[in-house]
Scaffold this active site. Structure first.
Site, short mmCIF file in Angstrom:
data_model
loop_
_atom_site.label_atom_id
_atom_site.label_comp_id
_atom_site.label_asym_id
_atom_site.label_seq_id
_atom_site.Cartn_x
_atom_site.Cartn_y
_atom_site.Cartn_z
N PRO A 52 0.84 -1.20 0.00
CA PRO A 52 0.00 0.00 0.00
C PRO A 52 0.87 1.24 0.00
O PRO A 52 1.80 1.36 0.80
CB PRO A 52 -0.78 -0.12 1.32
CG PRO A 52 0.12 -0.91 2.21
CD PRO A 52 0.84 -1.88 1.32
N GLY A 95 10.63 -3.15 2.24
CA GLY A 95 11.66 -2.15 2.46
C GLY A 95 12.94 -2.47 1.73
O GLY A 95 13.67 -3.40 2.10
N LYS A 110 1.16 -4.59 9.80
CA LYS A 110 2.31 -4.01 9.10
C LYS A 110 3.04 -3.02 10.01
O LYS A 110 2.40 -2.18 10.65
CB LYS A 110 1.85 -3.30 7.83
CG LYS A 110 2.97 -2.74 6.95
CD LYS A 110 2.38 -2.17 5.67
CE LYS A 110 3.46 -1.69 4.72
NZ LYS A 110 4.13 -0.46 5.22
N SER A 169 -4.13 1.59 -0.35
CA SER A 169 -3.91 2.39 0.85
C SER A 169 -5.15 3.18 1.24
O SER A 169 -5.93 3.61 0.38
CB SER A 169 -2.75 3.37 0.61
OG SER A 169 -2.65 4.33 1.65
N THR A 182 -1.81 -0.94 9.43
CA THR A 182 -0.49 -0.33 9.62
C THR A 182 -0.39 0.21 11.04
O THR A 182 -1.22 1.02 11.47
CB THR A 182 -0.25 0.79 8.60
OG1 THR A 182 -0.19 0.22 7.29
CG2 THR A 182 1.06 1.50 8.87
N TYR A 225 -5.35 2.74 8.04
CA TYR A 225 -4.76 3.60 9.07
C TYR A 225 -5.83 3.86 10.12
O TYR A 225 -7.01 4.08 9.78
CB TYR A 225 -4.30 4.94 8.50
CG TYR A 225 -3.02 4.88 7.72
CD1 TYR A 225 -1.85 4.39 8.29
CD2 TYR A 225 -2.96 5.35 6.40
CE1 TYR A 225 -0.66 4.35 7.57
CE2 TYR A 225 -1.77 5.32 5.68
CZ TYR A 225 -0.63 4.82 6.27
OH TYR A 225 0.53 4.78 5.56
N HIS A 263 8.41 1.22 7.40
CA HIS A 263 7.66 2.20 6.58
C HIS A 263 8.56 2.80 5.50
O HIS A 263 8.48 4.00 5.19
CB HIS A 263 7.07 3.30 7.47
CG HIS A 263 5.74 3.80 6.99
ND1 HIS A 263 4.55 3.33 7.50
CD2 HIS A 263 5.39 4.71 6.05
CE1 HIS A 263 3.54 3.95 6.91
NE2 HIS A 263 4.03 4.79 6.01
#
Length: 383
Positions: free
Chosen positions: A78, A308, A252, A107, A156, A130, A276
């Site tokens: 996302p 990442g 996450k 997202s 997240t 979120y 992140h």
């Protein structure tokens, strides 16, 4: 477009075609950007063992992630503002992922809404959540994801407060861009992007505008989002969200083995080792460095994934060798999207799978499920 053979070429093209504030949003980290850089560079320290005279026929990179069949252990992460990298970006990326056979994650802070993506895809996509102070809005988002038949909810946990991202501050990041002189001058150099945006109505946060009382324009949206990320988020909220959602839950933002244990206790189906993208706590370890300890702690009890710094199929293979059951790509697909829309995302996925397949073969393996630490050179990888 000439034949693109690796992800870095897409990055250069995206940098030319995408307005500065949105390219910088994707291709930067917080503070000194040390963690952002380490995410990528730490992969390069890990060396592979080449094996020869091994039957390399009938190779397979196929696997599953929370029970979902995938062409390789990769999902699209996302990313906020994806529809500002390219007009209708979330829809295009979701279609490319669906055709390729990997999961796509939308997202909360997307430009195209949940309903937009659902209307343009057939396979269930995942939705990333979120947690905001406005719990009525969060309940509504979860219900909308259910209505869209999203296959999993990705919560997240590492954005209770926003990391200091110098480039975003200096650029005055907003969607759509504010009509300042500097922005207008920069946009004049991006005619391809501007034409695309003129041809779509999707230019604001589609999951928010029209779904929150009093948020109907850029000014009210900015004021609302500035105060909404909830710093009080805790494991009790995870339990509440899991109950409200009722389906597969992915957590996450786990970077510590103690938090990984709490993730297992929460009843989630998978966790993602993630900092992140180096955009929150600068000075934290890279995701690939943090991965082995978390796998050792909870890997036998739940699926552990990571994101990442992944820029190649070799990076995917190294993550799998260190115990990751899956990986997610963010910047890599954004480069392809910014450079060439849906075709760019498709080509990024092709490149990663080809690199994964060939490297796996050179390491003497023909199935992704055969990959473990034995393909890595001892002393070059984090223990």
């Amino acid at each position: 477009m000439t034949v693109i053979t690796h992800i870095e070429e897409f990055r250069h093209i995206a940098k030319r075609r995408v307005p500065r504030m949105f390219y910088d949003y994707a291709d930067s980290g917080s503070w000194t950007e040390s963690t952002y850089r380490a995410n990528e560079s730490d992969f390069q320290k890990i060396k592979l063992r080449q094996r020869v005279a091994v039957n390399m026929e009938n190779r397979s990179t196929a696997t599953t992630m929370v029970g979902v069949p995938t062409a390789m252990p990769v999902a699209i992460a996302p990313t906020g503002l994806t529809g500002m990298q390219h007009a209708d970006g979330e829809i295009l990326a979701a279609r490319a992922a669906e055709k390729f056979g990997v999961p796509f994650t939308l997202s909360t802070m997307s430009i195209c809404s949940i309903e937009d993506v659902a209307a343009h895809t057939k396979a269930p996509f995942w939705f990333q959540l979120y947690v905001m102070r406005d719990r009525d809005f969060i309940e509504g988002l979860i219900d909308r994801a259910k209505a869209a038949k999203c296959g999993a909810l990705m919560l997240t946990l590492d954005l209770q407060i926003l990391g200091q991202r110098h480039k975003d501050i200096k650029n005055g990041l907003s969607a759509p861009p504010k009509p300042t002189l500097a922005n207008l001058i920069n946009l004049a150099t991006k005619p391809r992007w501007c034409l695309g945006m003129l041809g779509t109505k999707r230019r604001q946060f589609g999951n928010i505008v029209g779904h929150v009382k009093g948020v109907e324009n850029m000014s009210s949206l900015s004021a609302w989002t500035a105060q909404q990320f909830d710093p009080k988020l805790n494991w009790g909220d995870v339990e509440w969200i899991k109950k409200r959602w009722g389906g597969k839950l992915i957590l996450k933002g786990i970077m510590d083995a103690e938090d990984a244990k709490l993730a297992v206790d929460s009843g989630a189906d998978a966790l993602i080792v993630s900092n992140h993208g180096g955009r929150q706590l600068d000075g934290a370890p890279s995701s690939i460095e943090a991965l082995p300890a978390i796998v050792d702690t909870v890997g036998s009890r739940m699926e552990v994934w990571m994101d990442g710094g992944i820029r190649s199929g070799q990076d995917v293979l190294k993550a799998v060798a260190l115990g990751a059951r899956g990986t997610l790509i963010g910047r890599a697909f954004l480069y392809g999207l910014g450079a060439d829309g849906e075709a760019g995302v498709s080509r990024v996925l092709e490149i990663i799978r080809n690199e994964l397949d060939l490297t796996m073969a050179f390491c003497g393996r023909t199935d992704i499920h055969q990959v473990d630490k034995s393909i890595l050179l001892p002393g070059t990888y984090p223990a």
